[in-house]
Design a protein around this motif. Structure first.
Motif, mmCIF file in Angstrom:
data_model
loop_
_atom_site.group_PDB
_atom_site.id
_atom_site.type_symbol
_atom_site.label_atom_id
_atom_site.label_comp_id
_atom_site.label_asym_id
_atom_site.label_seq_id
_atom_site.Cartn_x
_atom_site.Cartn_y
_atom_site.Cartn_z
ATOM 1 N N LYS A 183 66.869 23.228 57.187
ATOM 2 C CA LYS A 183 66.238 23.692 55.742
ATOM 3 C C LYS A 183 65.475 25.130 56.062
ATOM 4 O O LYS A 183 66.046 25.806 57.490
ATOM 5 N N ASN A 239 61.439 25.140 52.036
ATOM 6 C CA ASN A 239 62.622 24.809 50.884
ATOM 7 C C ASN A 239 61.960 25.355 49.170
ATOM 8 O O ASN A 239 62.368 24.642 48.284
ATOM 9 N N PHE A 299 67.532 25.921 47.980
ATOM 10 C CA PHE A 299 65.687 25.858 47.807
ATOM 11 C C PHE A 299 65.626 27.022 46.957
ATOM 12 O O PHE A 299 66.579 26.946 46.351
#
Lengths: 695, 284
Positions: B123, B137, B206
């Motif tokens: 992430k 994200n 993301f």
């Protein structure tokens, strides 16, 4: 001492869970089943081969004639056989990788992420270290001594050690399919991802020891090839009278000597981190992964030219032979080859433009990278001008050479794009990069290796390969490449990362499907190579070329019988100019008996190379699983074998002059009886390896 | 049919830098097209000549000249060495200029917003130090204003790429790298990690949301009102290996968190955030 302790000492970290069959039994998912199937192919294949050898009572023959042989020709053939096996595995993995990405569009696909990561890691590691390197080392091994008029390599025993170390490394790769799991860190194995903190399993250890064995083997090969060319050339063969393939082999060998040690150092330091708790490349405690990246590419960039230069040598030989013309711009080609070899050590940083160094550094390395394009372009033009005013026969090796010129130029085009740092920032680590290096490695290296295999096969085995299957194979390799990798250029420019197990954008689907078709076509290319081999062996009696010069070629390797005798030359030739054999043919100097036949001293068979290779693989396996007694014992065996060999005095054998003379006279009789063939008929059955030449 | 496929398929290029949404990507695209144009002249002769030469001088074509001993010509040598060298010199000048002009560390004109990115498994954490908020994200930036991104990694090396906005730079533990970029207009774009870092790699994507000045202000107000606080404990949880099903937002961030993540990694090789939590770092 209780039970578990003893087992731990005996078996280290080995447990039932290491077997893919057990894992598949516990969790019968598609991914685990594929793993188990791959493991069973290895096991069943190994058992089948062993059974077949026992049934055919071939053990003694294989041991005395091949495994222990120090004959450079047999070692070369064994290198190429190893490359063929490993190519098959790595190409199947490539098809799986393409299948996964084409099916895993917002879906899990066939294999789970960890398994997928092993696939791309083994695919890359095998293709570089256990397909390309053995293949080119095998070609050089076979051809160079014959081209320079030598009876063997400078160090025949070291040659055997190098081969068996490489085989040992390849064996570790195969064992990892059956016991445990391989690394997931890609072929470059970047820390800190491959450090203990993030990858406590055995995968990176398998990678470290397999690559270490291969890199040590290649270093010895490099030393051997360079010394052979320095010291073993026939009288009169000055530097500028060497065939082009010798020049490219020499440059590759020198690069091997300088480029392989940084890799060995990098993998051993990584091993020190993982085994001894050191901090060369870890996060924290003074470790710095950037040192690894520099060391790795200090090897890795020259490596791509180590791979490509011998292929350039093959193209030089093939284009000249099949154009019935002398190589255009020989001096230019020599200068360009040497320039590439030197420049290749000045560009490694372009593999990590994105690591945050200053624009000055990036620009300098970008410009150095572009500069390599000049000598490379010169070479391609030299081959084009070699065809100019020639008589070109479009045989499979020649078709591959032409396909190479076009494909490689496209790869150079994308290479210049990637050499421009601002463009590299957006294209690095995407499929564009993957497409680029496959463009260079398939369209440059692999085409060259296959062309060389087809070109010299009649020399090595005494019969020609089937032309029709050769063409089919060439079509598959060429079409397959374009289908498989042109879509990846597009996807990379669209920002698709490499090494993704799942794809989230349905718009990528058509491109991935085309790429999958391409991978299947490439696989068909490999299958047709095997079919070609089978058909050619079946029809070998009709296609024999015992006189040894099926293509009216120019180098000394064509001046002897096919297959050549163990001693290569009945008498060492004297070389008066470039393309010596070509001019001897024109001046009625070829196919004459020697003035005197002498006893010939050749290296005697030795089991030491095999023992060292097997022990090195066992040592690697022991280290992977922390079976310390096995590692220590194997190291001891290597040590003792090395020392014992150095005390052996009886290491040569004598071929009596009568044997040499008998063989030579029989061959000369064949040459006299043979019908000289014009080039128009060289693919017909009347080609016995004696060329009809125009004065 | 094939043409339709090509045209339809080429729609994918709208996802990359060839369809730029910011000044850096636009300059990159221009450079790409320019180099392609120059290179066409370089590769064109080879791609045409190689097959042509082989076909024209094929053995069956007996009317052609045959000069087996011809192997050198000074004018040809000049032709194959000099023009390519000149082209490389020209490209080199161009490359030197543009590598400096498009250096990711070079600030863009205007008042940049400062954002810090921390690469985690699997992430991205984005800290807005001035605003005192953080997201995971989801990278929200004001459109039409330069962004200065500082990057580090709380784990292995990763590489951030936002294809329509800017090229990538590595994020490495214990080190700070930088990236300057800007979005021309409001919109949403893809951001991803492109350096393989384990089984969650493919999920480490993301959304980059470029908002107009007013919308960005509203977003800031909304996020500041959130109760979640990014302190050492929260960071330690976040840093564990995991993938997230949806983006997170933190209304407050422990000051100096980014610098301490770097410092801790240099000292202890911290990973998965355990060392940070154990030292009680970032307590209020």
């Amino acid at each position: 001492m209780n039970g578990p302790d003893i087992w731990h000492i005996l078996l280290g970290n080995l447990g039932w869970g290491a077997l893919p069959f057990v894992r598949a039994w516990r969790d019968p998912s598609v991914s685990e089943l594929i793993g188990a199937a791959a493991g069973s192919v290895v096991v069943i294949g190994a058992v089948a081969v062993l059974a077949l050898l026992t049934w055919a009572k071939a053990w003694r023959y294989l041991w005395t004639e091949w495994a222990t042989s120090l004959d450079h020709k047999k070692i070369g053939i064994m290198y190429i056989a190893l490359a063929g096996v490993m190519l098959t595995r790595a190409l199947i993995e490539a098809v799986l990788i393409r299948t996964q990405q084409a099916t895993a569009i917002n879906a899990p696909g066939l294999v789970e992420p960890g398994h997928f990561a092993q696939l791309f890691t083994t695919h890359g590691s095998i293709m570089i270290f256990f397909m390309a390197m053995p293949f080119l080392t095998g070609l050089i091994n076979y051809v160079v001594p014959l081209q320079i008029g030598a009876r063997d390599m400078a160090f025949p025993y070291l040659n055997s050690v190098g081969l068996w170390l490489t085989v040992g490394g390849a064996a570790l790769m195969m064992v990892s399919l059956v016991i445990g799991a391989f690394s997931t860190g890609g072929w470059s194995g970047y820390p800190p991802y491959t450090e203990l903190a993030f990858n406590p399993g055995v995968g990176p250890d398998y990678w470290i020891w397999a690559v270490t064995l291969s890199s040590v083997g290649s270093t010895t090969a490099g030393i051997n090839i360079a010394c052979t060319i320095y010291k073993m050339r026939a009288p009169g063969m000055g530097w500028m009278r060497m065939p082009m393939f010798c020049w490219t082999s020499l440059c590759t060998a020198i690069m091997m000597i300088f480029a392989m040690p940084p890799l060995t150092v990098a993998t051993l330091l990584l091993a020190a981190d993982r085994y001894a708790g050191m901090h060369f490349f870890t996060n924290g405690h003074g470790g710095d992964m950037m040192n690894y990246v520099n060391l790795f590419w200090l090897f890795g960039h020259p490596e791509v030219y180590i791979l490509i230069l011998p292929a350039f040598g093959v193209y030089s030989e093939v284009v000249s032979a099949f154009s019935s013309k002398e190589l255009y711009g020989y001096t230019s080609l020599v200068i360009a080859t040497a320039a590439i070899a030197v420049l290749s050590f000045t560009v490694w940083l372009h593999h990590f433009f994105t690591m945050g160094q200053s624009a000055d550094v990036n620009a300098a390395f970008g410009i150095a990278t572009m500069a390599i394009g000049v000598p490379t372009g010169v070479k391609i033009y030299d081959w084009i001008w070699t065809m100019f005013r020639g008589r070109v026969r479009l045989t499979p090796p020649m078709l591959l050479s032409i396909a190479f010129m076009v494909t490689f130029t496209l790869g150079g085009f994308t290479g210049i794009i990637l050499a421009t740092p601002p463009l590299d920032y957006v294209l690095h680590n995407t499929l564009f990069l993957v497409a680029h290096f496959h463009n260079m490695l398939i369209g440059g290296l692999l085409y060259g290796l296959i062309a060389g295999y087809m070109y010299w096969f009649p020399k090595a085995f005494g019969f020609r390969l089937n032309e029709r299957w050769g063409r089919i194979s060439v079509v598959c390799w060429v079409a397959g490449f374009y289908l498989a990798f042109m879509p990846l250029y597009v996807l990379g420019a669209a920002g698709m990362a490499r090494r993704t197990q799942e794809v989230f954008d349905p718009a990528f689907r058509p491109w991935l499907l085309i790429a999958l078709c391409g991978a299947a076509t490439l696989f068909a290319g490999l299958i047709s190579l095997f079919v070609q081999l089978y058909v050619s062996i079946r029809d070998r009696h009709a296609n024999r070329v015992p006189v040894g010069d099926p293509w009216d070629a120019r180098g000394l390797e064509w001046s002897v019988a096919a297959p050549p005798p163990e001693w290569n030359f009945a008498s060492i030739p004297h070389v008066g100019r470039l393309d010596a054999f070509y001019w001897r043919k024109r001046n009625e100097g070829a196919y004459h008996p020697a003035d005197h036949y002498h006893d010939i001293e050749l290296p005697k068979e030795s089991a030491c190379g095999v023992i060292i290779g097997v022990a090195a693989a066992a040592c690697g396996f022991g280290l992977v699983w922390h079976i310390w007694w096995m590692a220590a014992l194997s190291l001891f065996v290597i040590f003792v074998t090395t020392i014992a060999r150095s005390f052996m005095r009886d290491v040569t054998k004598i071929i009596p002059a009568e044997t040499v003379e008998a063989f030579d006279r029989e061959w000369l009789a064949q040459a006299r009886a043979a019908h000289p063939v014009p080039r128009q008929l060289e693919q017909s059955e009347i080609n016995e390896g004696l060329a009809e030449w125009i004065a | 049919m094939a043409l339709c496929l090509m045209l339809g398929g080429c729609g994918v290029l709208h996802r990359g830098f060839l369809s730029p949404a910011g000044p850096v990507a636009a300059a990159t695209r221009d450079e790409f097209l320019w180099i392609c144009l120059v290179m066409l002249f370089v590769i064109g002769p080879v791609v045409i000549l190689a097959p042509l030469m082989a076909w024209y001088y094929r053995l069956a074509n007996t009317r052609r000249v045959y000069r087996p001993q011809w192997g050198f010509s000074w004018p040809l040598e000049g032709l194959i060495w000099i023009p390519p060298s000149l082209i490389v010199v020209g490209l080199a000048v161009y490359l030197w200029r543009d590598t400096h002009r498009l250096d990711p560390y070079r600030p863009l004109p205007g008042q940049a917003i400062e954002i810090q990115a921390v690469a985690l498994d699997w992430k991205w954490l984005f800290i807005y130090p001035t605003e005192g908020v953080a997201t995971v994200n989801r990278l929200v930036i004001p459109a039409g204003r330069p962004v200065h991104l500082s990057l580090t990694s709380g784990t292995v090396m990763q590489s951030i790429l936002m294809p329509r906005l800017v090229g990538q730079i590595y994020a490495m533990a214990g080190m700070r790298t930088q990236l300057n970029f800007e979005a021309d207009a409001p919109g949403t774009f893809l951001g991803e990690n492109v350096q393989f870092n384990g089984p969650g790699f493919q999920d480490q994507r993301f959304e980059v949301a470029a908002l107009g000045a007013q919308a960005f202000g509203q977003w800031l107000t909304a996020i500041r009102a959130r109760p979640e606080r990014l302190d050492a404990a929260a960071y330690a949880t976040l840093a564990r290996r995991s993938t997230l099903s949806h983006p997170l937002a933190f209304g407050a961030v422990a000051p100096g968190l980014f610098g301490r993540i770097i410092a801790e990694t240099v000292r202890d090789g911290a990973h998965e955030g355990h060392a940070l939590a154990a030292r009680g770092m970032g307590q209020p």
